[in-house]
Design a protein around this motif. Sequence first.
Motif, PDB file in Angstrom:
ATOM      1  N   VAL A   1      48.436  55.248  10.008  1.00  0.00           N
ATOM      2  CA  VAL A   1      49.198  56.551  10.313  1.00  0.00           C
ATOM      3  C   VAL A   1      49.353  57.735   9.460  1.00  0.00           C
ATOM      4  N   LEU A   2      50.505  56.739   8.429  1.00  0.00           N
ATOM      5  CA  LEU A   2      51.131  57.826   7.111  1.00  0.00           C
ATOM      6  C   LEU A   2      50.088  58.777   6.373  1.00  0.00           C
TER       7      LEU A   2
ATOM      8  N   ALA B   1      46.800  65.549  14.778  1.00  0.00           N
ATOM      9  CA  ALA B   1      47.804  65.623  14.456  1.00  0.00           C
ATOM     10  C   ALA B   1      48.040  64.924  15.841  1.00  0.00           C
ATOM     11  N   LEU B   2      47.147  65.342  17.069  1.00  0.00           N
ATOM     12  CA  LEU B   2      47.892  64.630  17.877  1.00  0.00           C
ATOM     13  C   LEU B   2      47.869  62.781  18.033  1.00  0.00           C
ATOM     14  N   THR B   3      46.134  62.406  16.904  1.00  0.00           N
ATOM     15  CA  THR B   3      46.252  61.181  17.046  1.00  0.00           C
ATOM     16  C   THR B   3      47.211  60.763  16.043  1.00  0.00           C
ATOM     17  N   VAL B   4      47.278  61.273  15.262  1.00  0.00           N
ATOM     18  CA  VAL B   4      48.392  60.512  14.348  1.00  0.00           C
ATOM     19  C   VAL B   4      50.106  60.377  15.359  1.00  0.00           C
ATOM     20  N   GLN B   5      50.781  61.311  16.133  1.00  0.00           N
ATOM     21  CA  GLN B   5      51.245  61.714  16.771  1.00  0.00           C
ATOM     22  C   GLN B   5      51.416  60.140  18.056  1.00  0.00           C
ATOM     23  N   THR B   6      50.296  60.343  18.551  1.00  0.00           N
ATOM     24  CA  THR B   6      50.204  58.483  19.526  1.00  0.00           C
ATOM     25  C   THR B   6      50.145  57.278  18.928  1.00  0.00           C
TER      26      THR B   6
ATOM     27  N   ALA C   1      51.794  57.256  15.654  1.00  0.00           N
ATOM     28  CA  ALA C   1      52.753  56.460  15.297  1.00  0.00           C
ATOM     29  C   ALA C   1      53.781  55.967  16.869  1.00  0.00           C
ATOM     30  N   LEU C   2      53.625  56.559  17.346  1.00  0.00           N
ATOM     31  CA  LEU C   2      54.660  55.926  18.956  1.00  0.00           C
ATOM     32  C   LEU C   2      53.945  54.383  19.454  1.00  0.00           C
ATOM     33  N   ALA C   3      52.586  54.263  19.204  1.00  0.00           N
ATOM     34  CA  ALA C   3      52.289  53.086  19.437  1.00  0.00           C
ATOM     35  C   ALA C   3      53.400  52.485  18.779  1.00  0.00           C
ATOM     36  N   VAL C   4      53.145  52.571  17.523  1.00  0.00           N
ATOM     37  CA  VAL C   4      53.586  50.997  16.512  1.00  0.00           C
ATOM     38  C   VAL C   4      54.786  50.985  16.380  1.00  0.00           C
TER      39      VAL C   4
ATOM     40  N   VAL D   1      44.158  50.012  23.327  1.00  0.00           N
ATOM     41  CA  VAL D   1      44.529  51.987  23.140  1.00  0.00           C
ATOM     42  C   VAL D   1      44.942  52.216  21.947  1.00  0.00           C
ATOM     43  N   GLN D   2      45.584  51.249  22.222  1.00  0.00           N
ATOM     44  CA  GLN D   2      46.676  50.907  20.930  1.00  0.00           C
ATOM     45  C   GLN D   2      45.482  51.036  19.060  1.00  0.00           C
ATOM     46  N   ARG D   3      45.382  50.536  19.395  1.00  0.00           N
ATOM     47  CA  ARG D   3      44.230  49.864  18.436  1.00  0.00           C
ATOM     48  C   ARG D   3      43.196  51.112  17.610  1.00  0.00           C
ATOM     49  N   ALA D   4      42.625  51.660  18.517  1.00  0.00           N
ATOM     50  CA  ALA D   4      41.240  52.556  19.096  1.00  0.00           C
ATOM     51  C   ALA D   4      42.284  53.861  17.695  1.00  0.00           C
ATOM     52  N   VAL D   5      43.295  54.468  18.591  1.00  0.00           N
ATOM     53  CA  VAL D   5      44.399  55.762  17.493  1.00  0.00           C
ATOM     54  C   VAL D   5      44.651  55.065  16.435  1.00  0.00           C
ATOM     55  N   VAL D   6      44.975  54.272  16.234  1.00  0.00           N
ATOM     56  CA  VAL D   6      45.221  53.532  14.529  1.00  0.00           C
ATOM     57  C   VAL D   6      44.617  53.505  13.996  1.00  0.00           C
ATOM     58  N   ASP D   7      42.770  52.802  13.710  1.00  0.00           N
ATOM     59  CA  ASP D   7      41.790  52.660  13.488  1.00  0.00           C
ATOM     60  C   ASP D   7      40.928  54.734  13.562  1.00  0.00           C
TER      61      ASP D   7
END
Length: 317
Positions: A162-163, A270-275, A277-280, A293-299
């Motif tokens: 994410v970072l 940017a929105l994928t990173v934001q989402t 970050a909040l998921a983690v 779903v959280q794993r999908a945005v981190v991946d």
Amino acid sequence: MTADTLLPALTEAARHAAHPAHRAAATPCPCGAEDAVLADRDDGTVVRHGDVVAKAHAQDTDPAALARRLSVAASLPGVLLPPLDRIPVDLLGRRVTLWPYGGPVDPETPEAAPWEAAGTLLARLHLAPAPDGLPPMRGPDKALRAIARLRAAGPHPAAAPVLRAWAALPGWARAEAPMPDVTTLCHGDLHLGQLVRRPAPDGPWFLIDVDDLGVGEAAWDLARPAAWYACGLLPSDEWLRFLTAYRAAGGPAVPAAGDPWPALDVVARALTVQTAALAVVKSAAADRPLDEVQRAVVDACDRMSSTPPELTRGFAT
């Protein structure tokens, strides 16, 4: 101040707005309507009484900026839900605004999601002239705050991708430089939860929530559905319903025809990173693994960090 003190005071504000002559908080309301808490978060507490909604905004809300945003909502009644009053009031140290009640999108019927209305209203908002003195829309600031929360949460195995994806974004998307466009009127936090029907249940749709409203990059308002589509979380037909309606209404964020992705890739990232970050952060706070779903945005962040910007087909694979 705690919810034990804020909620009763906010409820009484909604009751008084609905019935100005009825001031006795301890007596039954003459209309018999039930009080309801619609949201209770750090960034906003919202209660309803009958046809009136009272919202206590975040403690760090700038009252002058909020008043300017309320004025915009009042001036675009066919696009934004108009407030009952343009001037926020002070209640226990919080800025409070009053609104007519509107029926929200039903999460139990995703097939009926108003993607066409969302695209059309968003285009109309983007085409409306922005008044002088309106602050920047707060989309990039919200992404920056999400990253700050991720860093403050401490080590987590999902934080690194994410970072990395965050570091690869241009400075304006990280709130480190001015946005490329600083003149377009933007919502700042567009998603289906920001639409209501008034009157419910079958009146026209309106956009709500002016906290992030301002001038800036129009593409940011398409970023959340674009990110969901790019991550494989939003079906292509729903994405196309939204995009087609936006284009048909003359929305300026993307070309009228052809591939929209060059205009959307940075904001979708940017929105994928934001989402993510909040998921983690939520996963760490609950001491549980990331859900699907959280794993999908981190991946997706992991793929993004190794792929150059301006993709043409999203980053789902």
